[in-house]
Design an enzyme around this catalytic site. Structure first.
Site, PDB file in Angstrom:
ATOM      1  N   HIS A  68       0.857  -1.187   0.000  1.00  0.00           N
ATOM      2  CA  HIS A  68       0.000   0.000   0.000  1.00  0.00           C
ATOM      3  C   HIS A  68       0.895   1.240   0.000  1.00  0.00           C
ATOM      4  O   HIS A  68       2.041   1.198   0.452  1.00  0.00           O
ATOM      5  CB  HIS A  68      -0.885   0.019   1.241  1.00  0.00           C
ATOM      6  CG  HIS A  68      -1.956  -1.020   1.246  1.00  0.00           C
ATOM      7  ND1 HIS A  68      -3.093  -0.893   1.991  1.00  0.00           N
ATOM      8  CD2 HIS A  68      -2.062  -2.212   0.607  1.00  0.00           C
ATOM      9  CE1 HIS A  68      -3.859  -1.943   1.817  1.00  0.00           C
ATOM     10  NE2 HIS A  68      -3.255  -2.762   0.979  1.00  0.00           N
ATOM     11  N   GLU A  70       1.007   3.866   1.860  1.00  0.00           N
ATOM     12  CA  GLU A  70       1.522   4.263   3.165  1.00  0.00           C
ATOM     13  C   GLU A  70       2.700   3.384   3.591  1.00  0.00           C
ATOM     14  O   GLU A  70       3.708   3.884   4.101  1.00  0.00           O
ATOM     15  CB  GLU A  70       0.429   4.153   4.244  1.00  0.00           C
ATOM     16  CG  GLU A  70      -0.790   4.989   3.966  1.00  0.00           C
ATOM     17  CD  GLU A  70      -1.904   4.206   3.280  1.00  0.00           C
ATOM     18  OE1 GLU A  70      -1.677   3.646   2.179  1.00  0.00           O
ATOM     19  OE2 GLU A  70      -3.016   4.165   3.816  1.00  0.00           O
ATOM     20  N   CYS A  98      -6.218   1.902   5.822  1.00  0.00           N
ATOM     21  CA  CYS A  98      -6.868   0.649   6.184  1.00  0.00           C
ATOM     22  C   CYS A  98      -6.303   0.176   7.534  1.00  0.00           C
ATOM     23  O   CYS A  98      -5.362   0.780   8.064  1.00  0.00           O
ATOM     24  CB  CYS A  98      -6.605  -0.391   5.095  1.00  0.00           C
ATOM     25  SG  CYS A  98      -4.885  -0.974   5.057  1.00  0.00           S
ATOM     26  N   CYS A 101      -2.417  -0.416   7.431  1.00  0.00           N
ATOM     27  CA  CYS A 101      -1.645   0.822   7.340  1.00  0.00           C
ATOM     28  C   CYS A 101      -1.769   1.660   8.604  1.00  0.00           C
ATOM     29  O   CYS A 101      -0.783   2.239   9.073  1.00  0.00           O
ATOM     30  CB  CYS A 101      -2.077   1.617   6.117  1.00  0.00           C
ATOM     31  SG  CYS A 101      -1.642   0.790   4.570  1.00  0.00           S
TER      32      CYS A 101
END
Length: 186
Positions: A68, A70, A98, A101
């Protein structure tokens, strides 16, 4: 809800700084979307205002469920600073993090999280869950949501609309069991 103008107590210079870095994150998100990834971008800035790390979604390209935006940015920032403690840094991301993260952001002890659009399906900072303020979080993370929310939401919505209509030429093709549009919750 458009929250782009709901920060009257912020000093204009600070607000403009947040908008500037969120625009940088939007550019990264666009690059991710152009590559067939869900368009999410992240930028990490140090206390002096220097961009020290960036990330964009790379799950499809890297075949990595943890890739992801992040996470990619957090990894790079730790390498740049040679330290996993990022407490003097601000993380800008176009979509509310999410659970994975949000947990990593708490672990990194980020000084401030600034995000664009809420994620009504898996947002784990304020919308669906609140990992930073939960009992399991030892680091109380300051959070600012809604910076350039309209632009962030529109970017996601238009990407998912193109994906659904097949306009992406095979990029971002739907997969069985894959999460839907976080900007609309569908």
């Amino acid at each position: 809800m458009n929250t782009d103008n709901l920060f009257p107590n912020l000093d204009n210079q600070i607000y403009q700084q947040h908008r500037y870095y969120m625009n940088e994150a939007l550019k990264l998100a666009q690059a991710a979307g152009d590559a067939g990834e869900v368009p999410v971008g992240a930028v990490i800035v140090d206390a002096q205002g220097n961009v020290i790390a960036t990330g964009e979604n790379r799950k499809e390209r890297d075949k990595d469920p943890t890739a992801h935006a992040e996470i990619m940015a957090l990894r790079k920032a730790g390498q740049v600073l040679q330290n996993w403690h990022l407490n003097n840094c601000t993380l800008y991301v176009t979509l509310e993090p999410c659970p994975m993260c949000a947990g990593a952001i708490v672990q990194a002890r980020i000084g401030l999280l600034v995000y664009g659009a809420d994620d009504p399906k898996t947002g784990a900072v304020l919308t669906v869950a609140n990992i930073p303020d939960s009992a399991c979080s030892y680091h109380k993370l300051p959070v600012m949501g809604g910076i350039l929310e309209s632009a962030c939401r529109e970017q996601l919505q238009s990407w998912f609309a193109r994906r659904r209509t097949g306009e992406m030429g095979g990029l971002g093709a739907p997969e069985t069991g894959r999460r839907g549009d976080p900007a609309t919750g569908t």
